[in-house]
Enzyme design. Structure first.
Site, PDB file in Angstrom:
ATOM      1  N   SER A  32       0.823  -1.212   0.000  1.00 41.54           N
ATOM      2  CA  SER A  32       0.000   0.000   0.000  1.00 41.54           C
ATOM      3  C   SER A  32       0.853   1.257   0.000  1.00 41.54           C
ATOM      4  O   SER A  32       1.949   1.278   0.577  1.00 41.54           O
ATOM      5  CB  SER A  32      -0.846  -0.020   1.270  1.00 41.54           C
ATOM      6  OG  SER A  32      -1.340   1.260   1.554  1.00 41.54           O
ATOM      7  N   GLU A  59       0.389   3.531   1.850  1.00 42.85           N
ATOM      8  CA  GLU A  59       0.515   3.924   3.262  1.00 42.85           C
ATOM      9  C   GLU A  59       1.930   3.686   3.787  1.00 42.85           C
ATOM     10  O   GLU A  59       2.296   4.240   4.822  1.00 42.85           O
ATOM     11  CB  GLU A  59      -0.491   3.152   4.108  1.00 42.85           C
ATOM     12  CG  GLU A  59      -1.888   3.713   4.061  1.00 42.85           C
ATOM     13  CD  GLU A  59      -2.064   5.004   4.860  1.00 42.85           C
ATOM     14  OE1 GLU A  59      -1.604   5.065   5.997  1.00 42.85           O
ATOM     15  OE2 GLU A  59      -2.661   5.939   4.310  1.00 42.85           O
ATOM     16  N   TYR A  85      -1.367   0.704  10.412  1.00 41.66           N
ATOM     17  CA  TYR A  85      -1.590  -0.043   9.172  1.00 41.66           C
ATOM     18  C   TYR A  85      -0.380   0.087   8.235  1.00 41.66           C
ATOM     19  O   TYR A  85       0.119  -0.905   7.685  1.00 41.66           O
ATOM     20  CB  TYR A  85      -2.869   0.485   8.491  1.00 41.66           C
ATOM     21  CG  TYR A  85      -3.099  -0.060   7.110  1.00 41.66           C
ATOM     22  CD1 TYR A  85      -3.769  -1.263   6.921  1.00 41.66           C
ATOM     23  CD2 TYR A  85      -2.637   0.625   5.985  1.00 41.66           C
ATOM     24  CE1 TYR A  85      -3.969  -1.768   5.649  1.00 41.66           C
ATOM     25  CE2 TYR A  85      -2.837   0.124   4.710  1.00 41.66           C
ATOM     26  CZ  TYR A  85      -3.510  -1.069   4.544  1.00 41.66           C
ATOM     27  OH  TYR A  85      -3.699  -1.567   3.287  1.00 41.66           O
TER      28      TYR A  85
HETATM   29  O1  G4F Z   1     -11.034   6.029   2.009  1.00 40.55           O
HETATM   30  P1  G4F Z   1     -10.074   6.068   3.125  1.00 40.55           P
HETATM   31  O2  G4F Z   1     -10.539   5.479   4.411  1.00 40.55           O
HETATM   32  O3  G4F Z   1      -8.736   5.401   2.601  1.00 40.55           O
HETATM   33  P2  G4F Z   1      -7.199   5.398   3.100  1.00 40.55           P
HETATM   34  O4  G4F Z   1      -7.097   5.714   4.539  1.00 40.55           O
HETATM   35  O5  G4F Z   1      -6.413   6.272   2.189  1.00 40.55           O
HETATM   36  O6  G4F Z   1      -6.796   3.878   2.872  1.00 40.55           O
HETATM   37  C1  G4F Z   1      -7.136   3.139   1.700  1.00 40.55           C
HETATM   38  O7  G4F Z   1      -6.149   3.263   0.713  1.00 40.55           O
HETATM   39  C2  G4F Z   1      -4.853   2.739   1.085  1.00 40.55           C
HETATM   40  C3  G4F Z   1      -3.896   2.959  -0.082  1.00 40.55           C
HETATM   41  O8  G4F Z   1      -4.231   2.177  -1.176  1.00 40.55           O
HETATM   42  C4  G4F Z   1      -5.001   1.258   1.421  1.00 40.55           C
HETATM   43  F1  G4F Z   1      -3.802   0.750   1.767  1.00 40.55           F
HETATM   44  C5  G4F Z   1      -5.989   1.080   2.547  1.00 40.55           C
HETATM   45  O9  G4F Z   1      -6.172  -0.298   2.830  1.00 40.55           O
HETATM   46  C6  G4F Z   1      -7.316   1.684   2.117  1.00 40.55           C
HETATM   47  O10 G4F Z   1      -7.803   0.948   1.011  1.00 40.55           O
HETATM   48  O11 G4F Z   1      -9.650   7.591   3.452  1.00 40.55           O
HETATM   49  C7  G4F Z   1      -9.134   8.452   2.475  1.00 40.55           C
HETATM   50  C8  G4F Z   1      -8.966   9.851   3.069  1.00 40.55           C
HETATM   51  C9  G4F Z   1      -8.201   9.863   4.403  1.00 40.55           C
HETATM   52  O12 G4F Z   1      -7.323  10.969   4.407  1.00 40.55           O
HETATM   53  C10 G4F Z   1      -9.282  10.105   5.437  1.00 40.55           C
HETATM   54  O13 G4F Z   1      -8.837  10.743   6.629  1.00 40.55           O
HETATM   55  O14 G4F Z   1     -10.262  10.391   3.379  1.00 40.55           O
HETATM   56  C11 G4F Z   1     -10.201  11.021   4.663  1.00 40.55           C
HETATM   57  N1  G4F Z   1     -11.544  11.122   5.204  1.00 40.55           N
HETATM   58  C12 G4F Z   1     -12.193  12.294   5.483  1.00 40.55           C
HETATM   59  N2  G4F Z   1     -13.400  12.049   6.008  1.00 40.55           N
HETATM   60  C13 G4F Z   1     -12.362  10.105   5.550  1.00 40.55           C
HETATM   61  C14 G4F Z   1     -13.519  10.696   6.069  1.00 40.55           C
HETATM   62  N3  G4F Z   1     -12.198   8.758   5.469  1.00 40.55           N
HETATM   63  C15 G4F Z   1     -13.221   7.946   5.887  1.00 40.55           C
HETATM   64  N4  G4F Z   1     -13.073   6.596   5.779  1.00 40.55           N
HETATM   65  N5  G4F Z   1     -14.385   8.491   6.420  1.00 40.55           N
HETATM   66  C16 G4F Z   1     -14.588   9.857   6.522  1.00 40.55           C
HETATM   67  O15 G4F Z   1     -15.623  10.327   6.970  1.00 40.55           O
END
Ligand code: G4F
Length: 333
Positions: A130, A132, A154
Site C-alpha cells: 500500500s 501507506e 496499518y
Molecule cells: O477512504 P479512506 O478510508 O482510505 P485510506 O485511509 O487512504 O486507505 C485506503 O487506501 C490505502 C492505499 O491504497 C489502502 F492501503 C488502505 O487499505 C485503504 O484501502 O480515506 C481516504 C482519506 C483519508 O485521508 C481520510 O482521513 O479520506 C479522509 N476522510 C475524510 N473524512 C475520511 C472521512 N475517510 C473515511 N473513511 N471516512 C470519513 O468520513
C-alpha cells in the site's frame, strides 16, 4: 488450467480478481473467514452459479492466524499463483486495533511466506502492499525507490510485510512481488471507505432517505484510481519472468472535497447544503502528499490506468442509486 489461490477473495479486489482469472480460464480458490455474519455479496454471482461454483471456483474457510489450515489447503490445491490480499485494510481503524492489525497484516504475511517456502512446488506470490508505507514521504511523486516512512499502524504493518516479501524473494529465490498500490475504488468498495461513503450518502440524500452527510477532513487528498485497473496489474506482475515490486497509481491528486463535489453534482444537488464537518472521523495522524509514479509498471508491464477520476465517482454514485432502487422497501417484506 492454471490454479490461483486468493486471500481476501470476498473484498473489492478479491472479487474483481476472481472475475478476471475466471475469464482467463483459471481454477480459482478463495479463502473466506468463518464469521457469524457471512457477507459475500461481491462474489455471490460466482457462488450462486452452478456452472462456476464447485467446478472452476472454490471457497475454503481459513483464518490467516491459523497456519495449520493454511498449510493443509495449499498442500492440497497446489496453486501456481497466490494473490495475498487479505488484511485489516481500514487505516483509521488501525489506530483503534493496532495489535490485531499488525498480527493479520504483518505476521499473517510472514506466516504465508514461511508456508510457501516449504511447499514442494513453490507458487508465485503477489502481495498487496500500500501507498501507506510512504506515510510522510520526502519526495513526490513516490516510486519503488522512495523510502518507507509510515505514520499509521496499518502503514507500519504493510511496511513490515513488504520488506519481508522482498527478503524472501532475494534470500530464497521466490517469485514474489509487492504491488505498492495507491487508493483504488469502485462500486464494490467497502462502505466505510471515503469514496463509497460519500457516493452512497449523495444517492440516499437525493431520494430523501437521509438529510445530511457527516465527514472528516475534506482537504485530505489521495491518488485515487479504479480497482479494476489495479487487479489487472496484479495479474500482469505474476506473468513476468522476473519477480519485482511495482507502484500502481494514477499520478493525480484529488481532495475528499472533489469526491463530494462530483458525487453531489451527479445527483444534481449542492453539497454545501448537506455536508457537515465531524471531527470523530479525523485520524490521530494522516499521511501527506501521497501521489504515485507508475512509470516502471507502464514500461515493463504495459500497465496504464484506463478510467478517469470524474467518471469513476459518477459511476459509483449511479451504482448507489441503482442499489437503492432495487432494495425492497421494508413494507414489502
Ligand atoms: O477512504 P479512506 O478510508 O482510505 P485510506 O485511509 O487512504 O486507505 C485506503 O487506501 C490505502 C492505499 O491504497 C489502502 F492501503 C488502505 O487499505 C485503504 O484501502 O480515506 C481516504 C482519506 C483519508 O485521508 C481520510 O482521513 O479520506 C479522509 N476522510 C475524510 N473524512 C475520511 C472521512 N475517510 C473515511 N473513511 N471516512 C470519513 O468520513
Amino acid at each position: 488450467m492454471p490454479v490461483a489461490f486468493i486471500t481476501g477473495v470476498t473484498g473489492q479486489d478479491g472479487s474483481y480478481l476472481s472475475d478476471l482469472l475466471l475469464s482467463k480460464s483459471y481454477e480459482v480458490h478463495g479463502a473466506v473467514r468463518r464469521t457469524s455474519a457471512l457477507r459475500r455479496s461481491r462474489i455471490d454471482h460466482l457462488y450462486q452459479d452452478p456452472e462456476i461454483y464447485g467446478k472452476q471456483f472454490f471457497l475454503h474457510y481459513l483464518d490467516l492466524n491459523d497456519p495449520t489450515t493454511l498449510r493443509r489447503i495449499l498442500t492440497k490445491i497446489q496453486p501456481d499463483e497466490i494473490y495475498h490480499l487479505a488484511g485489516q485494510s481500514h487505516v483509521g481503524l488501525s489506530f483503534e486495533i493496532p495489535e490485531s492489525t499488525c498480527d493479520l497484516t504483518a505476521m499473517g504475511t510472514l506466516r504465508l511466506l514461511e508456508i510457501i517456502r516449504d511447499l514442494k512446488k513453490v507458487p508465485k506470490l503477489f502481495h498487496a502492499s500500500s501507498s501507506e508505507v510512504f506515510g510522510k514521504p520526502d519526495r513526490a511523486p513516490q516510486d519503488e525507490s522512495t523510502p518507507f516512512r509510515p505514520v499509521t499502524p496499518y502503514g507500519c504493518a504493510k511496511a513490515f510485510a513488504t520488506h519481508m516479501v522482498s527478503i524472501y524473494r532475494n534470500a530464497f529465490h521466490m517469485h514474489a512481488g509487492n504491488g505498492i498500490f495507491f487508493n483504488h475504488e469502485s462500486p464494490r468498495r467497502g462502505e466505510n471507505f471515503v469514496t463509497r461513503k460519500i457516493c452512497r450518502a449523495a444517492a440516499e440524500i437525493s431520494v430523501g432517505k437521509r438529510t445530511e452527510l457527516r465527514m472528516g477532513d475534506l482537504k485530505a487528498s489521495r491518488d485515487w484510481g479504479d480497482a479494476r485497473d489495479y487487479v489487472r496489474g496484479m495479474w500482469l506482475m505474476l506473468q513476468q519472468d522476473q519477480p519485482d515490486d511495482y507502484v500502481l497509481a494514477t499520478g493525480k491528486l484529488h481532495s475528499v472535497e472533489d469526491v463530494v463535489s462530483i458525487a453531489f453534482q451527479t445527483v444534481k444537488l449542492d453539497w454545501r447544503e448537506y455536508v457537515r464537518r465531524d471531527e470523530r472521523f479525523d485520524r490521530p495522524q494522516e499521511p501527506c502528499n501521497l501521489v504515485g509514479n507508475s512509470s516502471k509498471a507502464q514500461q515493463r508491464l504495459n500497465w496504464q490506468p484506463q478510467s478517469d477520476f470524474h467518471s469513476l465517482i459518477s459511476e459509483m454514485t449511479e451504482s448507489e442509486i441503482n442499489l437503492i432502487k432495487h432494495q425492497p422497501d421494508s413494507s414489502d417484506i
